[in-house]
Design a protein around this motif. Sequence first.
Motif, PDB file in Angstrom:
ATOM      1  N   TRP A   1      39.658  22.515  71.914  1.00 52.05           N
ATOM      2  CA  TRP A   1      41.002  22.413  71.351  1.00 52.05           C
ATOM      3  C   TRP A   1      41.751  21.175  71.828  1.00 52.05           C
ATOM      4  O   TRP A   1      42.861  20.899  71.358  1.00 52.05           O
ATOM      5  CB  TRP A   1      41.806  23.662  71.724  1.00 52.05           C
ATOM      6  CG  TRP A   1      41.394  24.866  70.956  1.00 52.05           C
ATOM      7  CD1 TRP A   1      40.544  25.853  71.377  1.00 52.05           C
ATOM      8  CD2 TRP A   1      41.772  25.215  69.630  1.00 52.05           C
ATOM      9  NE1 TRP A   1      40.389  26.789  70.388  1.00 52.05           N
ATOM     10  CE2 TRP A   1      41.131  26.425  69.302  1.00 52.05           C
ATOM     11  CE3 TRP A   1      42.600  24.619  68.680  1.00 52.05           C
ATOM     12  CZ2 TRP A   1      41.289  27.055  68.080  1.00 52.05           C
ATOM     13  CZ3 TRP A   1      42.764  25.243  67.461  1.00 52.05           C
ATOM     14  CH2 TRP A   1      42.120  26.438  67.164  1.00 52.05           C
ATOM     15  N   LEU A   2      41.181  20.423  72.748  1.00 46.99           N
ATOM     16  CA  LEU A   2      41.914  19.305  73.341  1.00 46.99           C
ATOM     17  C   LEU A   2      42.269  18.241  72.302  1.00 46.99           C
ATOM     18  O   LEU A   2      43.336  17.635  72.380  1.00 46.99           O
ATOM     19  CB  LEU A   2      41.105  18.676  74.476  1.00 46.99           C
ATOM     20  CG  LEU A   2      41.835  17.590  75.276  1.00 46.99           C
ATOM     21  CD1 LEU A   2      43.076  18.170  75.956  1.00 46.99           C
ATOM     22  CD2 LEU A   2      40.919  16.981  76.325  1.00 46.99           C
ATOM     23  N   LEU A   3      41.389  18.010  71.349  1.00 49.87           N
ATOM     24  CA  LEU A   3      41.644  17.022  70.302  1.00 49.87           C
ATOM     25  C   LEU A   3      42.918  17.389  69.547  1.00 49.87           C
ATOM     26  O   LEU A   3      43.787  16.547  69.310  1.00 49.87           O
ATOM     27  CB  LEU A   3      40.452  16.967  69.345  1.00 49.87           C
ATOM     28  CG  LEU A   3      40.500  15.953  68.208  1.00 49.87           C
ATOM     29  CD1 LEU A   3      40.501  14.535  68.750  1.00 49.87           C
ATOM     30  CD2 LEU A   3      39.306  16.140  67.281  1.00 49.87           C
ATOM     31  N   CYS A   4      43.032  18.651  69.191  1.00 51.99           N
ATOM     32  CA  CYS A   4      44.194  19.145  68.461  1.00 51.99           C
ATOM     33  C   CYS A   4      45.458  19.065  69.324  1.00 51.99           C
ATOM     34  O   CYS A   4      46.503  18.592  68.876  1.00 51.99           O
ATOM     35  CB  CYS A   4      43.933  20.578  68.009  1.00 51.99           C
ATOM     36  SG  CYS A   4      45.256  21.322  67.052  1.00 51.99           S
ATOM     37  N   ARG A   5      45.365  19.520  70.560  1.00 50.61           N
ATOM     38  CA  ARG A   5      46.533  19.513  71.444  1.00 50.61           C
ATOM     39  C   ARG A   5      46.998  18.093  71.747  1.00 50.61           C
ATOM     40  O   ARG A   5      48.199  17.821  71.792  1.00 50.61           O
ATOM     41  CB  ARG A   5      46.228  20.253  72.745  1.00 50.61           C
ATOM     42  CG  ARG A   5      47.414  20.301  73.704  1.00 50.61           C
ATOM     43  CD  ARG A   5      47.225  21.344  74.789  1.00 50.61           C
ATOM     44  NE  ARG A   5      46.133  21.033  75.689  1.00 50.61           N
ATOM     45  CZ  ARG A   5      46.268  20.290  76.783  1.00 50.61           C
ATOM     46  NH1 ARG A   5      47.431  19.763  77.092  1.00 50.61           N
ATOM     47  NH2 ARG A   5      45.234  20.081  77.578  1.00 50.61           N
ATOM     48  N   SER A   6      46.038  17.183  71.948  1.00 53.94           N
ATOM     49  CA  SER A   6      46.406  15.795  72.231  1.00 53.94           C
ATOM     50  C   SER A   6      47.179  15.196  71.060  1.00 53.94           C
ATOM     51  O   SER A   6      48.212  14.540  71.252  1.00 53.94           O
ATOM     52  CB  SER A   6      45.158  14.960  72.514  1.00 53.94           C
ATOM     53  OG  SER A   6      44.500  15.397  73.684  1.00 53.94           O
ATOM     54  N   ALA A   7      46.676  15.411  69.846  1.00 52.77           N
ATOM     55  CA  ALA A   7      47.331  14.853  68.660  1.00 52.77           C
ATOM     56  C   ALA A   7      48.729  15.449  68.486  1.00 52.77           C
ATOM     57  O   ALA A   7      49.693  14.738  68.158  1.00 52.77           O
ATOM     58  CB  ALA A   7      46.478  15.109  67.423  1.00 52.77           C
TER      59      ALA A   7
ATOM     60  N   TYR B   1      51.296  25.108  72.280  1.00 57.39           N
ATOM     61  CA  TYR B   1      51.422  23.682  72.623  1.00 57.39           C
ATOM     62  C   TYR B   1      52.895  23.317  72.781  1.00 57.39           C
ATOM     63  O   TYR B   1      53.288  22.586  73.705  1.00 57.39           O
ATOM     64  CB  TYR B   1      50.833  22.792  71.526  1.00 57.39           C
ATOM     65  CG  TYR B   1      49.360  22.949  71.253  1.00 57.39           C
ATOM     66  CD1 TYR B   1      48.487  23.491  72.186  1.00 57.39           C
ATOM     67  CD2 TYR B   1      48.821  22.525  70.029  1.00 57.39           C
ATOM     68  CE1 TYR B   1      47.134  23.608  71.917  1.00 57.39           C
ATOM     69  CE2 TYR B   1      47.473  22.635  69.763  1.00 57.39           C
ATOM     70  CZ  TYR B   1      46.634  23.191  70.694  1.00 57.39           C
ATOM     71  OH  TYR B   1      45.296  23.306  70.411  1.00 57.39           O
ATOM     72  N   PHE B   2      53.701  23.802  71.849  1.00 55.51           N
ATOM     73  CA  PHE B   2      55.141  23.511  71.853  1.00 55.51           C
ATOM     74  C   PHE B   2      55.800  24.060  73.112  1.00 55.51           C
ATOM     75  O   PHE B   2      56.556  23.356  73.797  1.00 55.51           O
ATOM     76  CB  PHE B   2      55.754  24.134  70.591  1.00 55.51           C
ATOM     77  CG  PHE B   2      57.239  23.957  70.459  1.00 55.51           C
ATOM     78  CD1 PHE B   2      57.771  22.798  69.919  1.00 55.51           C
ATOM     79  CD2 PHE B   2      58.110  24.963  70.851  1.00 55.51           C
ATOM     80  CE1 PHE B   2      59.149  22.636  69.786  1.00 55.51           C
ATOM     81  CE2 PHE B   2      59.483  24.817  70.712  1.00 55.51           C
ATOM     82  CZ  PHE B   2      60.000  23.654  70.183  1.00 55.51           C
ATOM     83  N   LYS B   3      55.508  25.307  73.435  1.00 58.91           N
ATOM     84  CA  LYS B   3      56.096  25.929  74.623  1.00 58.91           C
ATOM     85  C   LYS B   3      55.651  25.209  75.887  1.00 58.91           C
ATOM     86  O   LYS B   3      56.433  25.047  76.835  1.00 58.91           O
ATOM     87  CB  LYS B   3      55.703  27.407  74.678  1.00 58.91           C
ATOM     88  CG  LYS B   3      56.353  28.255  73.597  1.00 58.91           C
ATOM     89  CD  LYS B   3      55.917  29.708  73.694  1.00 58.91           C
ATOM     90  CE  LYS B   3      56.606  30.565  72.646  1.00 58.91           C
ATOM     91  NZ  LYS B   3      56.144  31.977  72.688  1.00 58.91           N
ATOM     92  N   ASN B   4      54.405  24.753  75.898  1.00 58.26           N
ATOM     93  CA  ASN B   4      53.895  24.046  77.074  1.00 58.26           C
ATOM     94  C   ASN B   4      54.636  22.726  77.289  1.00 58.26           C
ATOM     95  O   ASN B   4      54.919  22.347  78.435  1.00 58.26           O
ATOM     96  CB  ASN B   4      52.393  23.781  76.901  1.00 58.26           C
ATOM     97  CG  ASN B   4      51.761  23.195  78.147  1.00 58.26           C
ATOM     98  OD1 ASN B   4      51.607  23.862  79.164  1.00 58.26           O
ATOM     99  ND2 ASN B   4      51.387  21.919  78.068  1.00 58.26           N
ATOM    100  N   LEU B   5      54.972  22.025  76.195  1.00 60.35           N
ATOM    101  CA  LEU B   5      55.732  20.781  76.317  1.00 60.35           C
ATOM    102  C   LEU B   5      57.107  21.052  76.928  1.00 60.35           C
ATOM    103  O   LEU B   5      57.592  20.285  77.768  1.00 60.35           O
ATOM    104  CB  LEU B   5      55.891  20.115  74.945  1.00 60.35           C
ATOM    105  CG  LEU B   5      54.689  19.343  74.413  1.00 60.35           C
ATOM    106  CD1 LEU B   5      54.965  18.849  72.995  1.00 60.35           C
ATOM    107  CD2 LEU B   5      54.332  18.170  75.305  1.00 60.35           C
TER     108      LEU B   5
END
Length: 260
Positions: A127-133, A169-173
Motif C-alpha cells: 500500500w505504500l505506493l498509494c499512501r505516498s501518492a 491516510y488522512f487521519k495519519n497526516l
Amino acid sequence: MSRPITFYMDETGNRHPDKKSDKSREGRDWFGFGGVLIRGEDNDGLRNDIQDFSEKWKLTKPLHMTDMLSEKKAFAWLGRCSQSKVDEFWSDWRNVLSSKPIIGLGCVIDRPGYVKRGYLEKYEDKWLLCRSAFDIAVERAVKIANIEGRRLHIVFEQDAGINSTITGYFKNLKEKGLSFDESNSASYMPLDKSSFVNTLGRIQHKPKDHPLLQVADSYIYAMARNGYDKKFHIYRHLRDAKRIANFCLPQEHIRQMGVK
C-alpha cells in the motif's frame, strides 16, 4: 481560515507495485492520485457547466476518461459519430474542464521505476505506493490552501475495499504528519504536523457519478498521461488555460506545490 477549498481526488493506474502490468499499459504504466482543487465559490458554477454538457450530449453515465477515449461502454456511441461530431464533443468537454479557475494537482509515480528503485523490497508494503501518492498530493494542496487562507476538505471516489484505508491516510497526516525521509525531502520544504492540523478539515467519499469527481478523473488522467505522451490533447488544453498547478502558481512555488 473560514473560506473552503476542496480537493476532489481520484486514482488512475494500478495502486499495487507488485502487480504485473497488462500489455495495454506497456510504456505508460503509472499510478496517480489527485484531481482538482475547487474553491467553494466556484462549486455551483462548475456543476452547472457539467450538467449543461451532459444534457446537450444526453449522457446518463459518469464521464470516465478511459471509457470516453476508448469509445467503449457508455461512450461506444462516439465510435459511430462523424469525426466532426467527435471533435465537437471533446471541444465541449475541454471547455468544461477549463471553465472555472480550478487547480489541477496530483502525484504520479511510474510503477516500473518504483520497483526498480527497490522500494518494494525495502518497505514490503503493497500500500505504500498509494499512501505516498496521497500524502504528497494532499501536502501540496495544504500548502496552496495556506497561501489562500482557506480550510482544505478532501472528497475522494468511494470504493468499499479502500474507503477506510484512504480515510486512515488522512487521519495519519493530521495525527503524525508526513513520514518521508527528512534528508530526501528537505528541498520540497515539507510541512510539519501542525500545518495539517490547522488546515485540514473533513474527508468524505462520494460515488463515481459525483459531478466534480468526474472532473477530477479527467484531470488526474491527463496529468498522468502527460508524463508518457506530451501530445495528449486534454493536458495541452488545461496547460494552455493555466488550470494545472505548474502553470497557474508562481514559479517559486512549483517545486513544492506543483504536480509531483
